[in-house]
Write an enzyme that holds these catalytic residues in place. Structure first.
Site, PDB file in Angstrom:
ATOM      1  CG  HIS A   1      -1.695   1.198   1.471  1.00  0.00           C
ATOM      2  ND1 HIS A   1      -1.363   2.101   2.446  1.00  0.00           N
ATOM      3  CD2 HIS A   1      -2.795   1.702   0.861  1.00  0.00           C
ATOM      4  CE1 HIS A   1      -2.221   3.107   2.429  1.00  0.00           C
ATOM      5  NE2 HIS A   1      -3.092   2.899   1.488  1.00  0.00           N
TER       6      HIS A   1
ATOM      7  CD  GLU B   1      -2.501   2.687  -3.676  1.00  0.00           C
ATOM      8  OE1 GLU B   1      -2.983   1.810  -2.925  1.00  0.00           O
ATOM      9  OE2 GLU B   1      -2.931   3.860  -3.699  1.00  0.00           O
ATOM     10  CG  HIS B   2      -0.245   6.218  -0.553  1.00  0.00           C
ATOM     11  ND1 HIS B   2      -0.711   7.336   0.115  1.00  0.00           N
ATOM     12  CD2 HIS B   2      -1.253   5.321  -0.500  1.00  0.00           C
ATOM     13  CE1 HIS B   2      -1.936   7.108   0.568  1.00  0.00           C
ATOM     14  NE2 HIS B   2      -2.285   5.897   0.210  1.00  0.00           N
TER      15      HIS B   2
ATOM     16  CD  GLU C   1      -5.114   5.055   3.316  1.00  0.00           C
ATOM     17  OE1 GLU C   1      -4.040   5.556   2.903  1.00  0.00           O
ATOM     18  OE2 GLU C   1      -5.748   4.187   2.690  1.00  0.00           O
TER      19      GLU C   1
END
Lengths: 429, 424
Positions: free
Chosen positions: A68, A71-72, A143
């Site tokens: 993740h 991905e950012h 997040e």
């Protein structure tokens, strides 16, 4: 290069599957009457892939949440980040990471190839520095906290913790604040080299495009790289669950629950498509609004609009889940188990079976108007190896005996868990 | 496509729109009843669509109703309500597979439309009112749905902001009030409102992909024989200026992340000549990933995981919502207001305007691509957007100038701030 043409008479649709020499899989479903286009460039790299062996045979154990995090970061570059580039074409871009995949996508009406060029470029152009990694830790930390505050997410993650001992789906996709603090730019490059390899990647497109033109455009832009697939180090997962009950508290209005039954899955592999359809049909017959069970739970004030069921599966794992909100999740569990036992004894009747077949048929067909829904199916197929057009043959081939033979295996009470998130008492300390 | 829509007024205040599209596998027919959101009747209006679509006189149980729908290849009949400015819009919908996609070309469409009409106009009535157990189930489910807004803290924060900012207006009706009224309303009261509803409400019937036959119009006319001659509906939403001094309210809960919501008021609605400029203004402020809030507050300053702005075009209200660390509330608020000041002073690039216009165009061109987006466009042009096609809307968006954007921004004034903070 390998090409396959797959069509469905029922849907009046055709899609094309290409496997390039470097192993990259390209799926294109043209819809020439549409103005919209939707494209995904993805990799079979998700939150479960933290322990692996790379092409050189080095064993790597990465911090949780790294897929993740990567991905950012991939949207950034030294010059212009990808979001800024997409503003020139008007495309709407995004990305997501789940347990078993990471996908970068855009949707647009005009300038498809300009946008596609950007997608192919930025996904193949990693740029990570310690400075940008540090900055991202702050954003992702926020997040994680956002999801921590969501009771519906917490009850789901707790269910996975109760079900699975060794497969890393029992950790949040984004990781934890502590885990992501360990991520370095070196880790990111190592994961990138291992998993963002054409042999491990796929592209799925639906829209007003010509499949051969897409192929030509793609092959010109895919960077030449030796094809390899990393070897994820899947641990053996015991067939038993970890714990029968898991409870926590959060700011929610009424208790949220997940009742899940752990099913068999081969290490590192998806269950086959037919099995998934059978399990989905079982769930439909058991708890849809056509069932006595649903009416009983509703009239006993035990469920509301949030109640549902799904098959949750991925590489090496599969469970059937019931989820919702209830003032008495234990009672819901008890009623569901009783009903399963009754049906296992009496068998599913032909009438319920036929209704479910028609219901699932119609539901499936209705999904093929929108390009994003079509691409979701293409992506699922790319990751799990299914051809979703097989759905019609499968649904026609399933018999009521197939369902009756599956009930006890699918809903084994010894492999059942209950996850509950209860409201925090405002008077608690 | 939108130029080919056949619109006919079949009775005073009852319009049927047929959008002629042939390629979709799914067809959608919706009946909308639009009324002012009267505080005394709002809970009845929340309940009516849910109640009548549960089952009907012909299929008097949830099981028999859903058996019929399943046999009709997964036809779905749903009902719901939403606030549009100071009005409430009740929707009664059916979606079904086109006949050409089912084996033997069975007549799915007629069964589906008849099913919808049976629900709306021939509901299950026992002893002169709505059946009691269905009523209680719907009451409970709506109440739990309202109460569960607390589960999603962003949604909860926006709801609380609206309640505070628009207290006393239908748009700001509080969840507490709704829950109280839901607790006391009776089946008889809801049934009375149901009977009245189809006599005076403005009705919009929209079909995407299905061409009504004459028997549909005949049946509809019969069902609407009792309509009043005069439609007692004023569906214009009231605009209000902002307070002279903005107020701030903080709720506390045991949460990991703080929520900050800012509400701005203006006198711009769909009839204003600044409508399109306001849309662009809100988008460059906090819409896409090119926006000032995304790039400066989230990306550059890392102050929040999300920070975005949305515009309610019926009420002239703009809401900014963000998820922030507790220690950054003031910093985030100041950063957001700083970005807004930039727009008011014209301190933003022409490129940003072009990015926004291109993004709008992309989104609007795609409206014709699914039955749901077409249906949604069609109803919203009647109730809260300018009455035009997506192509006309695009042309108006493209004509917006920087000066008009600045003018629109200066019409918005901060009215209310809401914070969700930690109890610890």
């Amino acid at each position: 290069m390998f090409k396959e043409v797959l069509n469905s008479k029922t849907l009046n649709e055709t899609y094309y599957k290409y496997v390039l020499d470097n192993g990259l899989e390209l799926y294109v479903l043209p819809k020439r009457e549409q103005r919209s286009n939707y494209a995904v460039f993805g990799t079979k790299f998700g939150s479960v892939h933290v322990d692996y062996s790379d092409a050189q045979g080095n064993e790597r154990h990465m911090p949780k949440g790294i897929a993740h995090f990567l991905e950012h970061k991939l949207f950034e570059s030294e010059e212009l980040d990808a979001f800024e580039r997409f503003t020139k074409t008007g495309a709407n871009a995004n990305a997501y990471t789940s347990f078993d995949r990471t996908c970068y996508l855009f949707s647009c009406t005009d300038n498809f190839y300009e946008s596609y060029d950007i997608l192919l470029d930025f996904v193949q152009s990693p740029y990570f520095t310690e400075e940008t990694v540090l900055k991202e830790q702050g954003i992702i930390g926020q997040e994680i906290k956002m999801y921590d505050d969501m009771g519906s997410w917490r009850v789901y993650m707790n269910a996975l913790k109760a079900l699975y001992r060794n497969i890393p789906i029992n950790v949040d996709i984004a990781g934890t604040v502590q885990e992501i603090s360990k991520i370095t730019s070196q880790n990111l490059y190592q994961c990138y080299e291992a998993f963002y390899n054409p042999g491990n990647m796929f592209i799925c497109i639906c829209g007003n495009v010509d499949e051969d033109e897409v192929l030509r455009f793609t092959t010109e832009r895919i960077k030449s790289k030796p094809s390899s697939k990393p070897q994820t180090l899947y641990l053996d997962e015991p067939s038993e669950i970890c714990k029968k009950n898991i409870h926590s508290k959060a700011v929610v209005s009424i208790p949220q629950f997940v009742i899940a039954f752990k099913n068999d899955a081969l290490k590192g592999e998806f269950i086959d498509y037919r099995s998934r359809v059978i399990k989905t049909m079982l769930l439909d017959i058991l708890v849809s609004k056509r069932s006595k069970l649903y009416t009983k739970l509703l009239n006993d004030n035990l469920i509301n609009n949030e109640f549902g069921a799904e098959v949750f599966d991925g590489p090496g794992y599969c469970s059937c889940m019931f989820m919702g909100e209830s003032v008495d999740p234990e009672k819901v569990k008890s009623i569901i188990c009783n009903e399963i036992n009754l049906i296992a004894k009496s068998g599913i009747d032909n009438e319920s079976f036929e209704m479910s077949k028609r219901y699932m048929y119609g539901n499936f067909v209705k999904q093929f108007d929108s390009v994003d829904s079509v691409v979701a199916h293409l992506v699922d197929g790319a990751v799990s190896g299914y051809n979703f057009f097989d759905f019609f043959d499968i649904i026609n081939s399933i018999t009521v005996d197939d369902l009756n033979n599956e009930i006890n295996k699918t809903f084994d009470e010894k492999r059942m868990i209950l996850s509950v998130v209860e409201p925090i008492d405002r008077n608690e300390g | 496509m939108f130029n080919d829509i056949k619109v006919s007024e079949i009775s005073k205040g009852v319009t049927v729109s047929v959008v002629p599209v042939v390629n979709f596998k799914k067809k959608v027919v919706s009946v909308y009843a639009i009324v002012p959101a009267d505080r005394e009747k709002i809970t009845a209006y929340l309940m009516i669509p849910k109640l009548v679509t549960l089952c009907c006189r012909k299929y008097p149980s949830i099981i028999s109703m859903n058996n019929m729908l399943a046999l009709n290849y997964g036809t779905r009949i749903t009902g719901g309500s939403f606030l549009s400015g100071d009005n409430i819009v009740m929707s009664f919908n059916v979606s079904f597979v086109g006949d050409e996609y089912v084996p033997n070309n069975e007549n799915v469409a007629d069964n589906a439309i008849n099913g919808l009409f049976d629900c709306i106009f021939d509901p299950l009535i026992v002893n002169g009112t709505f059946e009691k157990s269905n009523f209680e189930n719907v009451r409970r489910m709506i109440s739990e749905s309202i109460a569960s807004k607390i589960d999603e803290k962003q949604k909860y924060s926006i709801t609380r902001l609206k309640e505070i900012m628009c207290e006393g207006e239908p748009f700001g009706v509080s969840d507490k009030y709704l829950l109280e009224k839901l607790g006391s309303i009776t089946p008889e009261e809801v049934y009375t409102e149901y009977l009245e509803l189809f006599r005076f409400a403005r009705l919009e019937i929209i079909s995407v992909g299905y061409q009504f036959q004459q028997n549909f119009y005949n049946r509809l006319s019969t069902l609407l024989l009792n309509r009043y001659n005069e439609i007692r509906v004023d569906t214009a939403s009231k605009l209000k200026s902002a307070r002279s001094i903005a107020i701030s309210v903080t709720d506390k809960m045991q949460v990991e992340q703080g929520q900050l919501a800012l509400g701005f008021r203006s006198l711009i609605d769909r009839n204003s000549d600044l409508f399109y400029a306001a849309r662009i203004m809100c988008d460059i402020f906090g819409g896409g990933t090119y926006s000032l809030l995304f790039n400066n507050v989230r990306e550059k300053q890392s102050l929040c995981y999300y920070c975005s702005a949305g515009l309610n075009t019926s009420k002239g209200v703009m809401i900014v919502s963000s998820g922030v660390d507790f220690s950054n509330f003031d910093k985030a608020k100041n950063a957001i207001l700083e970005e807004f000041e930039k727009i008011k002073c014209g301190d933003f690039s022409d490129k940003l305007i072009e990015d926004s216009k291109l993004s709008f165009e992309n989104e609007l061109v795609a409206v014709t691509d699914t039955p749901d987006t077409i249906g949604s466009w069609q109803i919203r042009r009647f109730i809260e957007n300018p009455d035009c096609s997506p192509e006309e809307y695009i042309a108006k968006i493209k004509a917006v100038t920087k000066e008009k954007i600045i003018e629109a921004a200066n019409m918005f004034v901060l009215d209310t701030e809401f914070r969700l903070a930690s109890e610890d």
